[in-house]
Write a protein that holds these residues in place. Structure first.
Motif, PDB file in Angstrom:
ATOM      1  N   ALA A   1       2.093   1.678  -3.475  1.00 36.47           N
ATOM      2  CA  ALA A   1       1.014   2.208  -4.325  1.00 36.47           C
ATOM      3  C   ALA A   1       0.816   3.700  -4.088  1.00 36.47           C
ATOM      4  O   ALA A   1       0.578   4.458  -5.033  1.00 36.47           O
ATOM      5  N   ALA A   2       0.920   4.131  -2.832  1.00 34.11           N
ATOM      6  CA  ALA A   2       0.812   5.567  -2.546  1.00 34.11           C
ATOM      7  C   ALA A   2       1.953   6.336  -3.197  1.00 34.11           C
ATOM      8  O   ALA A   2       1.758   7.447  -3.716  1.00 34.11           O
TER       9      ALA A   2
ATOM     10  N   LEU B   1       0.830  -1.207   0.000  1.00 36.83           N
ATOM     11  CA  LEU B   1       0.000   0.000   0.000  1.00 36.83           C
ATOM     12  C   LEU B   1       0.866   1.259   0.000  1.00 36.83           C
ATOM     13  O   LEU B   1       0.550   2.248  -0.668  1.00 36.83           O
TER      14      LEU B   1
ATOM     15  N   GLY C   1      -3.375   0.567  -5.325  1.00 35.53           N
ATOM     16  CA  GLY C   1      -3.837   0.911  -3.975  1.00 35.53           C
ATOM     17  C   GLY C   1      -5.117   0.201  -3.606  1.00 35.53           C
ATOM     18  O   GLY C   1      -5.261  -0.304  -2.483  1.00 35.53           O
TER      19      GLY C   1
END
Length: 133
Positions: free
Chosen positions: A93-94, A90, A115
């Motif tokens: 992905a951010a 995550l 995300g």
């Protein structure tokens, strides 16, 4: 709970005063910071009001007692998986989302898709079939 309520009320008053001073200082010509500061003050007051409303539903916390000890806070705070790789994905992905904002929209869309995948995986990490917890 009462201490937290008072803290957010004080913060709301502080941000309201800062917003008024900032409005006077800029002569009302700056249309980004002025609404943001007033919204920040409003959010602090909303949290203080919410804490006041739910105060009756919960028992008195350790921080509300005059003779409360730090040891009284001990106990289970939640269930965490130290072996989980979902938060790392995550975070990546951010980073891709932020990179997409800086470079181009298609990278942003890839980051949003990644995300959503990692958030879904993290939420259902302990699910082992239909309706199991």
């Amino acid at each position: 709970m009462k201490i937290n309520q008072q803290l957010f009320a004080i913060l709301g008053t502080f941000f309201l005063a800062v917003a008024i001073v900032y409005t006077i200082w800029t002569r009302g010509t700056e249309w980004v910071g002025i609404p943001a500061l007033f919204a920040l003050a409003g959010m602090q007051y909303m949290i203080a009001y919410y804490l006041r409303l739910v105060e009756k539903e919960y028992k008195t916390g350790v921080d509300d007692k005059d003779d409360g000890e730090i040891e009284e806070y001990s106990g289970t705070y939640g269930r965490f998986a130290p072996w989980s790789w979902w938060p790392l994905g995550l975070g990546a992905a951010a980073a891709i989302v932020v990179l997409g904002v800086a470079i181009d929209w298609w990278i942003f869309i890839i980051g949003i898709g990644a995300g959503l995948f990692f958030v879904t995986g993290w939420v259902f990490e302990f699910s082992r079939g239909q309706h199991k917890h």
